[in-house]
Design an enzyme around this catalytic site. Structure first.
Site, mmCIF file in Angstrom:
data_model
loop_
_atom_site.group_PDB
_atom_site.id
_atom_site.type_symbol
_atom_site.label_atom_id
_atom_site.label_comp_id
_atom_site.label_asym_id
_atom_site.label_seq_id
_atom_site.Cartn_x
_atom_site.Cartn_y
_atom_site.Cartn_z
ATOM 1 C CE LYS A 9 -8.684 43.420 5.305
ATOM 2 N NZ LYS A 9 -8.804 42.630 4.096
ATOM 3 C CE1 TYR A 49 -3.698 41.063 3.987
ATOM 4 C CE2 TYR A 49 -3.286 43.201 3.615
ATOM 5 C CZ TYR A 49 -4.134 42.460 4.048
ATOM 6 O OH TYR A 49 -5.423 42.691 4.515
ATOM 7 C CG PHE A 57 -5.210 39.951 -5.024
ATOM 8 C CD1 PHE A 57 -4.678 40.345 -3.578
ATOM 9 C CD2 PHE A 57 -5.383 38.631 -5.585
ATOM 10 C CE1 PHE A 57 -4.672 39.129 -2.932
ATOM 11 C CE2 PHE A 57 -5.344 37.694 -4.451
ATOM 12 C CZ PHE A 57 -4.904 37.858 -3.032
ATOM 13 N NE ARG A 85 -9.891 33.566 8.830
ATOM 14 C CZ ARG A 85 -9.566 34.099 7.540
ATOM 15 N NH1 ARG A 85 -8.527 35.311 7.814
ATOM 16 N NH2 ARG A 85 -9.445 33.652 6.436
ATOM 17 C CB THR A 91 -11.785 35.950 1.370
ATOM 18 O OG1 THR A 91 -10.953 35.049 2.837
ATOM 19 C CG2 THR A 91 -11.051 37.345 1.129
ATOM 20 N NE ARG A 102 -13.623 39.718 5.410
ATOM 21 C CZ ARG A 102 -12.341 39.049 5.310
ATOM 22 N NH1 ARG A 102 -12.388 37.742 5.481
ATOM 23 N NH2 ARG A 102 -11.005 39.448 5.492
ATOM 24 C CG ASN A 112 -12.316 41.851 2.709
ATOM 25 O OD1 ASN A 112 -11.547 42.551 3.183
ATOM 26 N ND2 ASN A 112 -11.903 40.552 2.533
ATOM 27 C CG HIS A 115 -6.360 40.922 8.702
ATOM 28 N ND1 HIS A 115 -5.768 40.207 7.674
ATOM 29 C CD2 HIS A 115 -5.490 40.591 9.657
ATOM 30 C CE1 HIS A 115 -5.114 39.287 8.186
ATOM 31 N NE2 HIS A 115 -4.761 39.603 9.315
ATOM 32 C CD GLU A 126 -1.703 38.005 10.370
ATOM 33 O OE1 GLU A 126 -2.610 38.386 11.112
ATOM 34 O OE2 GLU A 126 -1.574 37.536 9.322
HETATM 35 P P1 DAT Z 1 -8.427 36.868 4.229
HETATM 36 O O1 DAT Z 1 -8.568 38.267 4.515
HETATM 37 O O2 DAT Z 1 -9.862 36.356 4.599
HETATM 38 O O3 DAT Z 1 -7.453 36.194 5.423
HETATM 39 P P2 DAT Z 1 -6.760 36.282 2.131
HETATM 40 O O4 DAT Z 1 -5.496 36.025 3.244
HETATM 41 O O5 DAT Z 1 -6.791 35.152 1.140
HETATM 42 O O6 DAT Z 1 -8.110 36.454 2.780
HETATM 43 O O7 DAT Z 1 -6.456 37.722 1.423
HETATM 44 C C1 DAT Z 1 -6.102 38.812 2.052
HETATM 45 C C2 DAT Z 1 -6.857 40.055 1.437
HETATM 46 O O8 DAT Z 1 -6.582 40.102 0.124
HETATM 47 C C3 DAT Z 1 -8.410 39.702 1.348
HETATM 48 O O9 DAT Z 1 -9.036 40.149 2.718
HETATM 49 C C4 DAT Z 1 -8.809 40.668 0.430
HETATM 50 C C5 DAT Z 1 -7.660 40.475 -0.571
HETATM 51 N N1 DAT Z 1 -8.154 39.688 -1.811
HETATM 52 C C6 DAT Z 1 -8.077 38.008 -1.590
HETATM 53 N N2 DAT Z 1 -8.204 37.349 -2.724
HETATM 54 C C7 DAT Z 1 -8.240 38.527 -3.611
HETATM 55 C C8 DAT Z 1 -8.893 38.444 -5.022
HETATM 56 N N3 DAT Z 1 -8.937 37.252 -5.587
HETATM 57 N N4 DAT Z 1 -9.044 39.542 -5.578
HETATM 58 C C9 DAT Z 1 -8.639 40.910 -4.960
HETATM 59 N N5 DAT Z 1 -8.232 40.934 -3.691
HETATM 60 C C10 DAT Z 1 -8.485 39.886 -3.044
HETATM 61 MG MG MG Z 2 -5.506 35.972 5.328
#
Ligand code: DAT
Ligand code: MG
Length: 148
Positions: A9, A49, A57, A85, A91, A102, A112, A115, A126
């Site tokens: 990222k 996303y 968010f 993963r 996350t 991470r 973080n 991805h 993706e």
């Molecule tokens: P991951 O990246 O582990 O697959 P995710 O798909 O749940 O996690 O979320 C995508 C991204 O969104 C994550 O890397 C960071 C952001 N994110 C997730 N939960 C969040 C939150 N509660 N507040 C702010 N950003 C968040």
């Molecule tokens: Mg995800």
């Protein structure tokens, strides 16, 4: 061979972690079959996303992921989706174990670093969003005989 989509990222790129992240997957034994530095257009970020589009968010997430260059990759190997993963960690970097990307390099959920696709369905979706077929390279690594 199983494939997954991994992306450093904008925070990871700015912090000089592209090489570190590539190195971890390389040393594990996985194979990079596609990779490029790019700035993600807003539309692509929203598609990528889309599962989070109703979350509070979402706007911040799209803003962040388009805020600077990312390094997008396709990695191949047995079990690469789930193993990548695990190597990334949870996350929220605060919950991610030391030894994970991470866990070792992040502090907050918004930044973080990396991805990775979370299932075979998201990996396929993706990879197709980010890479054309001709951007993925089919090649043999002789060392695979010492990995598999
Ligand atoms: P991951 O990246 O582990 O697959 P995710 O798909 O749940 O996690 O979320 C995508 C991204 O969104 C994550 O890397 C960071 C952001 N994110 C997730 N939960 C969040 C939150 N509660 N507040 C702010 N950003 C968040
Ligand atoms: Mg995800």
């Amino acid at each position: 061979m199983e494939k997954t989509f991994i992306m450093v990222k904008p925070d990871g790129v700015q912090r000089g972690l592209i090489g570190e992240i590539i190195s971890r997957f390389e040393k594990k034994g996985f194979q990079m079959v596609g990779g490029k530095l790019m700035t993600i257009p807003r539309e692509l970020a929203e598609q990528h996303y889309t599962e989070h589009k109703e979350r509070p968010f979402f706007g911040e997430l799209v803003q962040f992921i388009t805020s600077g260059p990312v390094f997008a990759m396709v990695w191949a190997g047995d079990g690469v989706i789930a193993t990548a993963r695990q190597m990334m960690g949870k996350t929220k970097p605060a919950d991610a174990d030391p030894g994970t990307i991470r866990g070792d390099f992040g502090i907050t959920v918004g930044k973080n670093i990396v991805h990775g696709s979370d299932s075979p369905e998201s990996a396929e979706r993706e990879i197709a969003l980010f890479f054309k077929d001709e951007e993925q390279v089919d090649y043999k690594k002789l060392v695979d005989e010492w990995i598999y």
